[in-house]
Design a protein around this motif. Sequence first.
Motif, mmCIF file in Angstrom:
data_model
loop_
_atom_site.group_PDB
_atom_site.id
_atom_site.type_symbol
_atom_site.label_atom_id
_atom_site.label_comp_id
_atom_site.label_asym_id
_atom_site.label_seq_id
_atom_site.Cartn_x
_atom_site.Cartn_y
_atom_site.Cartn_z
ATOM 1 N N LEU A 64 0.829 -1.198 0.000
ATOM 2 C CA LEU A 64 0.000 0.000 0.000
ATOM 3 C C LEU A 64 0.866 1.251 0.000
ATOM 4 O O LEU A 64 0.629 2.190 -0.775
ATOM 5 N N CYS A 65 1.891 1.256 0.818
ATOM 6 C CA CYS A 65 2.813 2.397 0.864
ATOM 7 C C CYS A 65 3.516 2.566 -0.479
ATOM 8 O O CYS A 65 3.667 3.689 -0.979
ATOM 9 N N TYR A 66 3.913 1.467 -1.087
ATOM 10 C CA TYR A 66 4.575 1.518 -2.394
ATOM 11 C C TYR A 66 3.664 2.111 -3.453
ATOM 12 O O TYR A 66 4.069 2.987 -4.218
ATOM 13 N N LEU A 67 2.417 1.658 -3.498
ATOM 14 C CA LEU A 67 1.485 2.147 -4.509
ATOM 15 C C LEU A 67 1.166 3.623 -4.303
ATOM 16 O O LEU A 67 1.103 4.398 -5.266
ATOM 17 N N LYS A 68 0.981 4.052 -3.051
ATOM 18 C CA LYS A 68 0.718 5.463 -2.783
ATOM 19 C C LYS A 68 1.926 6.313 -3.153
ATOM 20 O O LYS A 68 1.779 7.405 -3.703
ATOM 21 N N SER A 69 3.120 5.808 -2.860
ATOM 22 C CA SER A 69 4.335 6.555 -3.182
ATOM 23 C C SER A 69 4.525 6.670 -4.686
ATOM 24 O O SER A 69 4.961 7.722 -5.181
ATOM 25 N N GLN A 70 4.216 5.626 -5.419
ATOM 26 C CA GLN A 70 4.312 5.673 -6.874
ATOM 27 C C GLN A 70 3.356 6.710 -7.452
ATOM 28 O O GLN A 70 3.715 7.469 -8.349
ATOM 29 N N ARG A 71 2.137 6.770 -6.915
ATOM 30 C CA ARG A 71 1.162 7.737 -7.388
ATOM 31 C C ARG A 71 1.618 9.155 -7.065
ATOM 32 O O ARG A 71 1.538 10.058 -7.900
ATOM 33 N N ALA A 72 2.138 9.354 -5.857
ATOM 34 C CA ALA A 72 2.633 10.679 -5.473
ATOM 35 C C ALA A 72 3.826 11.082 -6.337
ATOM 36 O O ALA A 72 3.940 12.249 -6.735
ATOM 37 N N CYS A 73 4.694 10.142 -6.642
ATOM 38 C CA CYS A 73 5.855 10.421 -7.494
ATOM 39 C C CYS A 73 5.412 10.846 -8.888
ATOM 40 O O CYS A 73 5.951 11.801 -9.453
ATOM 41 N N LYS A 74 4.421 10.175 -9.432
ATOM 42 C CA LYS A 74 3.919 10.553 -10.758
ATOM 43 C C LYS A 74 3.303 11.948 -10.739
ATOM 44 O O LYS A 74 3.494 12.728 -11.665
ATOM 45 N N ASP A 75 2.561 12.253 -9.664
ATOM 46 C CA ASP A 75 1.957 13.584 -9.553
ATOM 47 C C ASP A 75 3.019 14.667 -9.464
ATOM 48 O O ASP A 75 2.922 15.709 -10.115
ATOM 49 N N ILE A 76 4.048 14.430 -8.666
ATOM 50 C CA ILE A 76 5.132 15.403 -8.512
ATOM 51 C C ILE A 76 5.883 15.574 -9.828
ATOM 52 O O ILE A 76 6.203 16.688 -10.239
ATOM 53 N N HIS A 77 6.142 14.460 -10.490
ATOM 54 C CA HIS A 77 6.853 14.527 -11.769
ATOM 55 C C HIS A 77 6.032 15.293 -12.806
ATOM 56 O O HIS A 77 6.575 16.088 -13.577
ATOM 57 N N LYS A 78 4.731 15.046 -12.808
ATOM 58 C CA LYS A 78 3.861 15.742 -13.753
ATOM 59 C C LYS A 78 3.852 17.249 -13.468
ATOM 60 O O LYS A 78 3.868 18.065 -14.381
ATOM 61 N N GLN A 79 3.872 17.608 -12.188
ATOM 62 C CA GLN A 79 3.817 19.018 -11.821
ATOM 63 C C GLN A 79 5.121 19.741 -12.128
ATOM 64 O O GLN A 79 5.118 20.863 -12.605
ATOM 65 N N TYR A 80 6.260 19.087 -11.847
ATOM 66 C CA TYR A 80 7.541 19.776 -11.966
ATOM 67 C C TYR A 80 8.375 19.355 -13.173
ATOM 68 O O TYR A 80 9.494 19.808 -13.328
ATOM 69 N N ALA A 81 7.852 18.513 -14.020
ATOM 70 C CA ALA A 81 8.627 18.051 -15.176
ATOM 71 C C ALA A 81 8.935 19.219 -16.099
ATOM 72 O O ALA A 81 8.139 20.155 -16.239
ATOM 73 N N GLY A 96 10.362 22.617 -21.231
ATOM 74 C CA GLY A 96 11.112 23.574 -22.030
ATOM 75 C C GLY A 96 11.436 24.795 -21.185
ATOM 76 O O GLY A 96 11.467 24.747 -19.973
ATOM 77 N N GLU A 97 11.648 25.879 -21.850
ATOM 78 C CA GLU A 97 11.986 27.123 -21.155
ATOM 79 C C GLU A 97 10.745 27.708 -20.501
ATOM 80 O O GLU A 97 9.672 27.760 -21.095
ATOM 81 N N ARG A 98 10.923 28.154 -19.266
ATOM 82 C CA ARG A 98 9.848 28.831 -18.556
ATOM 83 C C ARG A 98 10.254 30.272 -18.323
ATOM 84 O O ARG A 98 11.426 30.586 -18.211
ATOM 85 N N SER A 99 9.250 31.102 -18.196
ATOM 86 C CA SER A 99 9.539 32.493 -17.893
ATOM 87 C C SER A 99 9.939 32.615 -16.418
ATOM 88 O O SER A 99 9.734 31.698 -15.627
ATOM 89 N N ILE A 100 10.486 33.752 -16.058
ATOM 90 C CA ILE A 100 10.906 33.971 -14.677
ATOM 91 C C ILE A 100 9.688 33.953 -13.759
ATOM 92 O O ILE A 100 9.726 33.390 -12.667
ATOM 93 N N LYS A 101 8.591 34.527 -14.213
ATOM 94 C CA LYS A 101 7.366 34.551 -13.408
ATOM 95 C C LYS A 101 6.842 33.138 -13.178
ATOM 96 O O LYS A 101 6.455 32.794 -12.061
ATOM 97 N N GLU A 102 6.802 32.315 -14.212
ATOM 98 C CA GLU A 102 6.335 30.930 -14.060
ATOM 99 C C GLU A 102 7.213 30.165 -13.083
ATOM 100 O O GLU A 102 6.715 29.397 -12.256
ATOM 101 N N THR A 103 8.508 30.352 -13.176
ATOM 102 C CA THR A 103 9.430 29.664 -12.279
ATOM 103 C C THR A 103 9.231 30.134 -10.841
ATOM 104 O O THR A 103 9.222 29.315 -9.910
ATOM 105 N N ALA A 104 9.071 31.435 -10.653
ATOM 106 C CA ALA A 104 8.839 31.959 -9.310
ATOM 107 C C ALA A 104 7.529 31.434 -8.738
ATOM 108 O O ALA A 104 7.455 31.055 -7.567
ATOM 109 N N ASP A 105 6.487 31.378 -9.547
ATOM 110 C CA ASP A 105 5.201 30.841 -9.095
ATOM 111 C C ASP A 105 5.305 29.361 -8.763
ATOM 112 O O ASP A 105 4.666 28.882 -7.823
ATOM 113 N N LEU A 106 6.118 28.640 -9.510
ATOM 114 C CA LEU A 106 6.277 27.209 -9.305
ATOM 115 C C LEU A 106 6.875 26.903 -7.933
ATOM 116 O O LEU A 106 6.457 25.972 -7.253
ATOM 117 N N VAL A 107 7.834 27.709 -7.512
ATOM 118 C CA VAL A 107 8.494 27.449 -6.227
ATOM 119 C C VAL A 107 7.927 28.297 -5.093
ATOM 120 O O VAL A 107 8.371 28.185 -3.960
#
Length: 102
Positions: free
Chosen positions: A62-79, A82-93
Amino acid sequence: MNSNIKIVRSLMQELRRVSQTKNTKENAMLHYVMEQAHAHKETSEVLCKAREELKNLAEMYLCYLKSQRACKDIHKQYAGKGERSIKETADLVGFKLPHDPK
């Protein structure tokens, strides 16, 4: 016993999320988990295994499956996209640019 049921239900829910087949009757993973849960209803002393082995194994999966799902979500969010603007990068972090109102 109640915590065992919660673990099995949570495990089944996570397996449904990662499953490619939407029909639960055709899903081999779900059938296997249910067979194992029913097979280990008896005390584990009959099987000469550690007392909480199946519970611990289910919690690990169960922990493995939840961690895999969280990893995919994080990767999708921060993948990289290409080039991002300074504003997009600042908003991201979570930073604000100096000219933004505070």
